[in-house]
Design an enzyme around this catalytic site. Structure first.
Site, PDB file in Angstrom:
ATOM      1  N   GLY A  12      32.238  82.848  44.289  1.00 41.10           N
ATOM      2  CA  GLY A  12      30.863  83.343  44.287  1.00 41.10           C
ATOM      3  C   GLY A  12      29.962  82.799  43.193  1.00 41.10           C
ATOM      4  N   HIS A 113      26.312  73.168  51.225  1.00 46.48           N
ATOM      5  CA  HIS A 113      27.510  72.355  51.467  1.00 46.48           C
ATOM      6  C   HIS A 113      27.616  71.298  50.363  1.00 46.48           C
ATOM      7  CE1 HIS A 113      30.696  70.396  53.662  1.00 46.48           C
ATOM      8  NE2 HIS A 113      30.086  69.248  53.421  1.00 46.48           N
TER       9      HIS A 113
END
Ligand code: GAR
Length: 213
Positions: A12, A113
């Protein structure tokens, strides 16, 4: 204030960078958005525990409890919808989402990404960039469609590949760039500077960030 739901699968760090940027803007009374929930497909995701400690709503929905991708995505869409998001951010959410989910949140679903798409979709992007011998690598934020790491590109951050790089050193520098890129795109989205038109084409205002070095 826009309502942002963040989906994660692991540590995270992008979630944390986003939260920090949104809190800084709010403190400066220029707030645009708040993270209203963090949802993970893995109960053990470190980012989920971090979110809980910050007082952010944190939920998990374990994909291993479902018979099919579609059944999982349907259930996930329900949980996400409960938070009435203006934007859903995939920040290290390591699952390909099916039509059920993607269509439900079309135009308000983005992914980060770790490569300069369309190069190196999928996994092991840094190792593959090194093996391909590219001089430039980086990260991409894009609207999500049903293709793996597909969908209109909103913005990219560029990271040079150095002679001495190994996959980990390159990954570290790309991650650092991700932490600048994702919050910037979220802020731009919340200001209405980037959007998808009804034909799924990117609309980007000249003021929107689209390159970071
Ligand atoms: C990030 O590098 C993100 O770009 C990548 O997972 C990592 C999550 O890190 N996402 C993908 O590979 C999706 N195709 P984080 O949990 O520390 O934010």
């Amino acid at each position: 204030m826009k309502r942002v739901v963040v989906l994660i699968s692991g540590r995270g760090s992008n979630l944390m960078a986003l939260h920090q940027r949104l809190c800084m803007l709010a403190q400066a009374e220029t707030g645009v958005a708040e993270i209203v929930a963090v949802i993970s497909n893995k109960p053990e995701a470190a980012g989920l525990h971090w979110a809980q400690a910050q007082g952010i709503e944190a939920r998990w929905l374990d994909h291993r409890d479902f018979q099919s991708r579609e059944a999982y995505d349907e259930a996930l869409a329900h949980v996400v919808s409960d938070f009435h998001p203006d934007l859903v951010v995939l920040a290290g959410f390591m699952r390909v989402l099916t039509k059920v989910f993607v269509q439900r949140f079309a135009g308000r679903l983005i992914n980060i990404h770790p490569s300069l798409l369309p190069a190196f979709p999928g996994l092991q992007t840094h190792q593959r960039a090194l093996e391909a011998g590219v001089c430039l690598h980086g990260a991409t934020v894009h609207f999500v469609n049903e293709q793996l790491d597909g969908g209109p590109i909103i913005a990219q951050a560029f990271v040079p590949v150095l002679q001495c790089d190994e996959a980990q050193s390159l990954a570290d520098r790309v991650l650092h760039a991700e932490h600048r890129l994702l919050p910037q795109v979220v802020v731009d989205f919340c200001h209405g500077l980037v959007a998808l038109d009804p034909l799924d084409r990117l609309q980007r205002s000249p003021e929107a960030t689209h390159l970071l070095f």
